[in-house]
Design an enzyme around this catalytic site. Sequence first.
Site, short mmCIF file in Angstrom:
data_model
loop_
_atom_site.label_atom_id
_atom_site.label_comp_id
_atom_site.label_asym_id
_atom_site.label_seq_id
_atom_site.Cartn_x
_atom_site.Cartn_y
_atom_site.Cartn_z
N GLY A 1 0.83 -1.21 0.00
CA GLY A 1 0.00 0.00 0.00
C GLY A 1 0.86 1.26 0.00
O GLY A 1 2.09 1.19 0.02
N ILE B 1 -3.38 -10.07 7.84
CA ILE B 1 -3.47 -9.68 9.26
C ILE B 1 -4.76 -10.17 9.92
O ILE B 1 -4.86 -10.16 11.14
CB ILE B 1 -3.28 -8.15 9.47
CG1 ILE B 1 -4.38 -7.34 8.78
CG2 ILE B 1 -1.89 -7.71 9.05
CD1 ILE B 1 -4.44 -5.89 9.27
N TRP C 1 -8.33 -2.19 4.75
CA TRP C 1 -9.27 -2.24 3.63
C TRP C 1 -9.75 -0.81 3.48
O TRP C 1 -10.55 -0.32 4.25
CB TRP C 1 -10.40 -3.22 3.97
CG TRP C 1 -11.53 -3.32 3.00
CD1 TRP C 1 -12.85 -3.09 3.28
CD2 TRP C 1 -11.48 -3.70 1.62
NE1 TRP C 1 -13.61 -3.29 2.16
CE2 TRP C 1 -12.81 -3.67 1.12
CE3 TRP C 1 -10.44 -4.04 0.75
CZ2 TRP C 1 -13.10 -3.97 -0.20
CZ3 TRP C 1 -10.74 -4.34 -0.57
CH2 TRP C 1 -12.06 -4.31 -1.03
N THR C 2 -9.17 -0.09 2.48
CA THR C 2 -9.34 1.37 2.42
C THR C 2 -10.40 1.83 1.41
O THR C 2 -10.54 3.04 1.21
CB THR C 2 -7.99 2.05 2.07
OG1 THR C 2 -7.49 1.48 0.86
CG2 THR C 2 -6.98 1.88 3.18
N ASP D 1 -8.69 9.77 10.01
CA ASP D 1 -9.60 10.87 10.38
C ASP D 1 -11.07 10.46 10.21
O ASP D 1 -11.96 11.08 10.78
CB ASP D 1 -9.31 12.11 9.52
CG ASP D 1 -9.38 11.83 8.03
OD1 ASP D 1 -9.08 10.70 7.60
OD2 ASP D 1 -9.76 12.74 7.27
N TYR E 1 -16.41 1.97 6.90
CA TYR E 1 -14.94 2.03 6.98
C TYR E 1 -14.55 2.69 8.31
O TYR E 1 -13.71 2.17 9.05
CB TYR E 1 -14.41 2.82 5.78
CG TYR E 1 -12.96 3.26 5.89
CD1 TYR E 1 -11.92 2.36 5.67
CD2 TYR E 1 -12.63 4.58 6.21
CE1 TYR E 1 -10.60 2.77 5.77
CE2 TYR E 1 -11.31 4.99 6.31
CZ TYR E 1 -10.30 4.08 6.09
OH TYR E 1 -8.98 4.49 6.19
N1 LIG Z 1 -5.40 6.60 2.01
C1 LIG Z 1 -5.86 7.54 2.81
O1 LIG Z 1 -6.29 8.61 2.38
C2 LIG Z 1 -5.83 7.33 4.30
C3 LIG Z 1 -6.33 8.36 5.12
C4 LIG Z 1 -6.29 8.17 6.50
C5 LIG Z 1 -5.76 7.01 7.04
N2 LIG Z 1 -5.32 6.04 6.21
C6 LIG Z 1 -4.84 4.80 6.81
O2 LIG Z 1 -3.49 4.61 6.44
C7 LIG Z 1 -3.21 3.22 6.36
C8 LIG Z 1 -2.56 2.89 5.05
O3 LIG Z 1 -3.38 3.41 4.01
P1 LIG Z 1 -2.89 3.39 2.50
O4 LIG Z 1 -3.40 4.62 1.86
O5 LIG Z 1 -1.43 3.06 2.42
O6 LIG Z 1 -3.76 2.17 1.98
P2 LIG Z 1 -3.62 1.28 0.67
O7 LIG Z 1 -2.73 1.93 -0.31
O8 LIG Z 1 -5.01 0.92 0.29
O9 LIG Z 1 -2.87 -0.01 1.22
C9 LIG Z 1 -3.45 -0.89 2.12
C10 LIG Z 1 -2.76 -2.22 1.97
O10 LIG Z 1 -3.34 -3.11 2.92
C11 LIG Z 1 -3.32 -4.38 2.33
N3 LIG Z 1 -4.30 -5.28 2.94
C12 LIG Z 1 -5.64 -5.31 2.77
N4 LIG Z 1 -6.18 -6.31 3.50
C13 LIG Z 1 -5.13 -6.92 4.13
C14 LIG Z 1 -5.03 -8.02 5.01
N5 LIG Z 1 -6.11 -8.71 5.42
N6 LIG Z 1 -3.79 -8.38 5.45
C15 LIG Z 1 -2.71 -7.71 5.05
N7 LIG Z 1 -2.74 -6.67 4.21
C16 LIG Z 1 -3.94 -6.27 3.76
C17 LIG Z 1 -3.65 -4.16 0.88
O11 LIG Z 1 -3.12 -5.25 0.17
P3 LIG Z 1 -3.66 -5.63 -1.30
O12 LIG Z 1 -3.09 -4.57 -2.17
O13 LIG Z 1 -3.10 -6.97 -1.55
O14 LIG Z 1 -5.17 -5.58 -1.22
C18 LIG Z 1 -2.93 -2.85 0.59
O15 LIG Z 1 -1.68 -3.05 -0.01
C19 LIG Z 1 -4.55 2.52 6.60
O16 LIG Z 1 -4.64 2.15 7.96
C20 LIG Z 1 -5.58 3.57 6.32
O17 LIG Z 1 -6.76 3.35 7.04
C21 LIG Z 1 -5.32 6.17 4.85
#
Ligand SMILES: NC(=O)c1ccc[n+]([C@@H]2O[C@H](COP(=O)([O-])OP(=O)(O)OC[C@H]3O[C@@H](n4cnc5c(N)ncnc54)[C@H](OP(=O)(O)O)[C@@H]3O)[C@@H](O)[C@H]2O)c1
Length: 293
Positions: free
Chosen positions: A10, A37, A61-62, A102, A125
């Site tokens: 991610g 996880i 799961w975003t 957030d 979510y």
């Molecule tokens: N993106 C945002 O704007 C945002 C804002 C606030 C907070 N966050 C938080 O920041 C964190 C990282 O976000 P990100 O933007 O880097 O998300 P991302 O790019 O969607 O990456 C999430 C990763 O988690 C993996 N994943 C999904 N289900 C899984 C499981 N059961 N076991 C292991 N890995 C799993 C996915 O793998 P696959 O690719 O194989 O599905 C993906 O590579 C998250 O906690 C999110 O809630 C994100």
Amino acid sequence: MMWLIAGANGQIGRTAASYFQSQSIEFTSFGSQDLDISNLNQVEDVVKSLSPSHILNAAAWTDVDKAEIDHERSLATNAIGPRNLAVSARKVGACLVHVSSDYVFGGGASSPISEVTKANPINYYGITKAQGDENVSIEYPGGSFILRTSWVYSRYGKNFVKSILRKAITSEDDIFVVDDQFGQPTLATDFVKKMHQLCLSDAPMGTYNITSSGSTTWHGFAQEILRLCDFDPERVKPIKSESLDTLAQRPKYSVLSNAKMRGVGLDSMEDWSEAICRSVEEIRQEVEVEIGF
Ligand SMILES: NC(=O)c1ccc[n+]([C@@H]2O[C@H](COP(=O)([O-])OP(=O)(O)OC[C@H]3O[C@@H](n4cnc5c(N)ncnc54)[C@H](OP(=O)(O)O)[C@@H]3O)[C@@H](O)[C@H]2O)c1
């Protein structure tokens, strides 16, 4: 320090790996295929065999809209997964750094939200992210950082900056973007650096907000992206959230206060407008490669 990164493919997972490599920090990263996880046995085995000093939970799961229909997957990844990591981290005495959002807040606030504010999510979510935070703080309060960030973007994966640039480059049409949701665009690299500083500090474990300073709307952010890339920012037209037929509701205001982070001696992060100015060219190049421009 020896880090285990979960969710390695991610945005934050890839950014953390790249940062640790640049700093010669030892780490092992696992994508979802190698470490799911939501599977407690698998998590326990991997954590026990590596016995890292730090675990970064960048897995989630975003997909905010799909979470409304796939409750099971959202719950397993965002709520059960963090609990599995907390239980396993506690067994080996590792520090767990759990990334949160957030979107655990519902948008009714009118000033920056502090870490002590009770979660009140308005979409599934957000509900599962809030459950994940609670699970971590119940299972391993003495060994976990819960770091809430927002509106994450980077050169990797899918994000708002890349989709706006893709539209701007591939068409001359107007781009319609909501102007009634306020938040803090946060560059993944800045988040990872601050997370690392926090882990090196004497800060007590617990929940911290880690976001860019300042705030804007998605519309304001899109206009700034176009302006910085020499496109006409007036191509970005404001619309209201209600006019979008999305499955999930989004908070109208999810700006987080960074006062606690400053209180433990860490500097505020740059204003969101400075961070996008610094990073947009690299992201644009990535988008151009992706679309074969
Ligand atoms: N993106 C945002 O704007 C945002 C804002 C606030 C907070 N966050 C938080 O920041 C964190 C990282 O976000 P990100 O933007 O880097 O998300 P991302 O790019 O969607 O990456 C999430 C990763 O988690 C993996 N994943 C999904 N289900 C899984 C499981 N059961 N076991 C292991 N890995 C799993 C996915 O793998 P696959 O690719 O194989 O599905 C993906 O590579 C998250 O906690 C999110 O809630 C994100």
